[in-house]
Design a protein around this motif. Structure first.
Motif, mmCIF file in Angstrom:
data_model
loop_
_atom_site.group_PDB
_atom_site.id
_atom_site.type_symbol
_atom_site.label_atom_id
_atom_site.label_comp_id
_atom_site.label_asym_id
_atom_site.label_seq_id
_atom_site.Cartn_x
_atom_site.Cartn_y
_atom_site.Cartn_z
ATOM 1 N N LEU A 141 32.111 49.291 48.460
ATOM 2 C CA LEU A 141 31.434 49.618 47.209
ATOM 3 C C LEU A 141 31.153 48.319 46.466
ATOM 4 C CD1 LEU A 141 33.736 52.548 45.993
ATOM 5 C CD2 LEU A 141 31.617 52.738 47.307
ATOM 6 N N SER A 142 30.421 48.432 45.377
ATOM 7 C CA SER A 142 30.146 47.299 44.491
ATOM 8 C C SER A 142 30.276 47.780 43.059
ATOM 9 C CB SER A 142 28.709 46.789 44.685
ATOM 10 O OG SER A 142 28.489 46.294 45.971
ATOM 11 N N THR A 143 30.442 46.841 42.152
ATOM 12 C CA THR A 143 30.249 47.185 40.750
ATOM 13 C C THR A 143 28.741 47.171 40.519
ATOM 14 O OG1 THR A 143 30.292 44.901 39.972
ATOM 15 C CG2 THR A 143 32.422 46.074 40.089
ATOM 16 N N LYS A 144 28.304 47.707 39.418
ATOM 17 C CA LYS A 144 26.862 47.716 39.153
ATOM 18 C C LYS A 144 26.338 46.285 39.041
ATOM 19 C CE LYS A 144 23.231 50.195 36.960
ATOM 20 N NZ LYS A 144 22.844 51.291 36.090
ATOM 21 N N SER A 145 27.129 45.388 38.476
ATOM 22 C CA SER A 145 26.676 44.000 38.346
ATOM 23 C C SER A 145 26.611 43.275 39.688
ATOM 24 C CB SER A 145 27.564 43.236 37.360
ATOM 25 O OG SER A 145 28.885 43.150 37.845
ATOM 26 N N GLN A 146 27.295 43.763 40.702
ATOM 27 C CA GLN A 146 27.265 43.162 42.039
ATOM 28 C C GLN A 146 26.216 43.802 42.944
ATOM 29 O OE1 GLN A 146 31.320 44.216 42.918
ATOM 30 N NE2 GLN A 146 32.059 42.116 42.644
ATOM 31 N N ALA A 147 25.730 44.967 42.580
ATOM 32 C CA ALA A 147 24.933 45.796 43.493
ATOM 33 C C ALA A 147 23.629 45.159 43.940
ATOM 34 C CB ALA A 147 24.672 47.159 42.860
ATOM 35 N N LEU A 148 22.888 44.550 43.038
ATOM 36 C CA LEU A 148 21.592 43.989 43.437
ATOM 37 C C LEU A 148 21.769 42.825 44.407
ATOM 38 C CD1 LEU A 148 19.590 44.172 40.090
ATOM 39 C CD2 LEU A 148 19.455 45.709 42.065
ATOM 40 N N GLU A 149 22.751 41.967 44.160
ATOM 41 C CA GLU A 149 23.007 40.866 45.095
ATOM 42 C C GLU A 149 23.455 41.408 46.449
ATOM 43 O OE1 GLU A 149 25.497 36.694 45.575
ATOM 44 O OE2 GLU A 149 25.684 37.826 43.711
ATOM 45 N N LEU A 207 39.451 40.757 47.227
ATOM 46 C CA LEU A 207 38.620 39.574 47.368
ATOM 47 C C LEU A 207 37.747 39.665 48.618
ATOM 48 C CD1 LEU A 207 37.909 36.731 46.298
ATOM 49 C CD2 LEU A 207 39.707 35.862 47.819
ATOM 50 N N ALA A 208 36.462 39.398 48.429
ATOM 51 C CA ALA A 208 35.531 39.225 49.546
ATOM 52 C C ALA A 208 35.310 37.716 49.663
ATOM 53 C CB ALA A 208 34.227 39.963 49.276
ATOM 54 N N PRO A 209 35.974 37.078 50.608
ATOM 55 C CA PRO A 209 35.941 35.610 50.671
ATOM 56 C C PRO A 209 34.533 35.015 50.743
ATOM 57 C CG PRO A 209 37.622 36.462 52.140
ATOM 58 C CD PRO A 209 36.843 37.645 51.638
ATOM 59 N N LYS A 210 33.634 35.659 51.457
ATOM 60 C CA LYS A 210 32.276 35.113 51.592
ATOM 61 C C LYS A 210 31.547 35.072 50.258
ATOM 62 C CE LYS A 210 31.580 36.469 56.381
ATOM 63 N NZ LYS A 210 30.841 37.309 57.323
ATOM 64 N N ARG A 211 31.873 35.992 49.360
ATOM 65 C CA ARG A 211 31.220 36.038 48.050
ATOM 66 C C ARG A 211 32.102 35.435 46.954
ATOM 67 N NH1 ARG A 211 27.619 40.835 47.871
ATOM 68 N NH2 ARG A 211 27.345 40.434 45.657
ATOM 69 N N GLY A 212 33.384 35.252 47.234
ATOM 70 C CA GLY A 212 34.278 34.633 46.266
ATOM 71 C C GLY A 212 34.567 35.493 45.050
ATOM 72 N N GLU A 213 34.463 36.806 45.203
ATOM 73 C CA GLU A 213 34.769 37.709 44.091
ATOM 74 C C GLU A 213 35.374 38.999 44.625
ATOM 75 O OE1 GLU A 213 31.147 39.237 42.037
ATOM 76 O OE2 GLU A 213 30.063 38.163 43.598
ATOM 77 N N GLU A 214 35.993 39.742 43.724
ATOM 78 C CA GLU A 214 36.618 41.000 44.112
ATOM 79 C C GLU A 214 35.598 42.132 44.098
ATOM 80 O OE1 GLU A 214 40.041 41.680 41.652
ATOM 81 O OE2 GLU A 214 41.229 40.263 42.823
#
Length: 115
Positions: free
Chosen positions: A38-46, A76-83
């Motif tokens: 899943l993603s947060t809404k702020s992560q979804a477009l990327e 944590l998603a290491p490739k993106r550097g965020e949770e």
């Protein structure tokens, strides 16, 4: 991380299947990793731009986190550097509060109309 909504990017076919069966289908990567991505809404477009480039049939499924919170872990998603939120349970079609079309533009995906 504090958020009231998490999101699943789905194709129109996946959403139709969810409406018919009652469950949002897992992809091979979900099965392999043992959770639904899943993603947060702020992560979804990327996320859409990185993993779904060229798709013209994408939808954003918005899910209130409260009813599924006990099954969601932000990891944590290491490739993106965020949770990112990971769902360790099936995602039911009934959990989806809103569906938003994603529009593929030359500058990347944008949020479109609610369905």
């Amino acid at each position: 991380m504090t958020t009231s909504v998490v999101c699943r990017i789905a194709t129109e076919a996946e959403w139709r299947s969810a409406q018919e069966t009652g469950s949002v289908p897992q992809r091979d990567i979900d099965v392999k990793d043992g959770y639904m991505h899943l993603s947060t809404k702020s992560q979804a477009l990327e996320t859409a731009n990185i993993h779904f480039a060229g798709h013209d049939d994408l939808l954003l499924l918005e899910i209130p986190i409260a009813p599924i919170a006990e099954f969601v872990k932000f990891e944590l998603a290491p490739k993106r550097g965020e949770e990112f939120p990971h769902l360790y349970a099936p995602l039911k079609a009934a959990d989806i509060a809103r569906v938003v079309r994603l529009i593929d533009t030359p500058d990347g995906f944008k949020f479109g109309e609610c369905l």
